[in-house]
Design a protein around this motif. Structure first.
Motif, mmCIF file in Angstrom:
data_model
loop_
_atom_site.group_PDB
_atom_site.id
_atom_site.type_symbol
_atom_site.label_atom_id
_atom_site.label_comp_id
_atom_site.label_asym_id
_atom_site.label_seq_id
_atom_site.Cartn_x
_atom_site.Cartn_y
_atom_site.Cartn_z
ATOM 1 N N LEU A 13 45.322 116.044 18.370
ATOM 2 C CA LEU A 13 44.739 117.251 17.785
ATOM 3 C C LEU A 13 43.428 117.572 18.494
ATOM 4 C CD1 LEU A 13 45.297 116.493 13.988
ATOM 5 C CD2 LEU A 13 46.583 118.079 15.435
ATOM 6 N N LYS A 14 43.075 118.841 18.495
ATOM 7 C CA LYS A 14 41.822 119.265 19.103
ATOM 8 C C LYS A 14 40.757 119.398 18.027
ATOM 9 C CE LYS A 14 44.590 121.441 22.552
ATOM 10 N NZ LYS A 14 45.748 120.700 22.070
ATOM 11 N N GLY A 15 39.525 119.036 18.372
ATOM 12 C CA GLY A 15 38.428 119.117 17.423
ATOM 13 C C GLY A 15 37.157 119.578 18.097
ATOM 14 N N THR A 16 36.232 120.067 17.294
ATOM 15 C CA THR A 16 34.943 120.510 17.796
ATOM 16 C C THR A 16 33.960 119.352 17.766
ATOM 17 O OG1 THR A 16 35.333 122.770 17.038
ATOM 18 C CG2 THR A 16 33.049 122.132 17.448
ATOM 19 N N CYS A 17 33.319 119.124 18.898
ATOM 20 C CA CYS A 17 32.345 118.037 19.042
ATOM 21 C C CYS A 17 30.987 118.624 19.403
ATOM 22 C CB CYS A 17 32.777 117.068 20.133
ATOM 23 S SG CYS A 17 34.315 116.204 19.747
#
Length: 139
Positions: free
Chosen positions: A102-106
């Motif tokens: 999954l893609k996430g905001t860092c």
């Protein structure tokens, strides 16, 4: 370091720059443009670059401001970096692929617009079980 970028013989026009998701921040009479490296978009691009301009037409050579490989954050996608100044520091919000796929905001932090940016705090801002793209600063 900024002087070195402009002293290089390479001055780029907008047509010479190959990035996606450009984000421009104006600070100290200069424009700083960040973006997703587009040459191999979606395939472990290794981080982010910044370009600097005084007129939005002529740009410095690319300067790597974050190396995602060095922090084991180069799983697949690194994209859509945004940079904001808060209390004298610069924070980059960007999308990364997690171990789960999954893609996430860092969030990354630097004392300079040129970097180097480093992972900040818990790094992942969005819940790990969410698919999250293109995060931004909200105050």
């Amino acid at each position: 370091m900024l002087k070195d970028l402009f002293n290089k013989k390479t001055v780029l026009s907008c047509q010479d720059i190959n990035i996606r998701d450009p984000f421009i921040l104006f600070e100290d009479d200069k424009y700083y443009m960040y973006g997703t490296r587009a040459k191999h978009f979606g395939i472990k691009v290794g981080g982010f670059d910044v370009y600097v301009s005084t007129d939005l037409k002529n740009w410095s050579a690319a300067h790597e401001c974050f190396n995602s490989t060095a922090y084991d954050m180069n799983k697949e996608v690194n994209w859509a970096p945004e940079v904001h100044m808060v209390d004298g520091s610069f924070y980059m919000f960007a999308t990364f692929t997690q171990e789960s796929g999954l893609k996430g905001t860092c969030v990354l932090k630097s004392d300079s617009l040129l970097g180097p940016f480093v992972p900040h705090g818990d790094v992942l801002l969005t819940p790990a079980e969410w698919e999250s793209l293109d995060g931004t600063l909200y105050v």
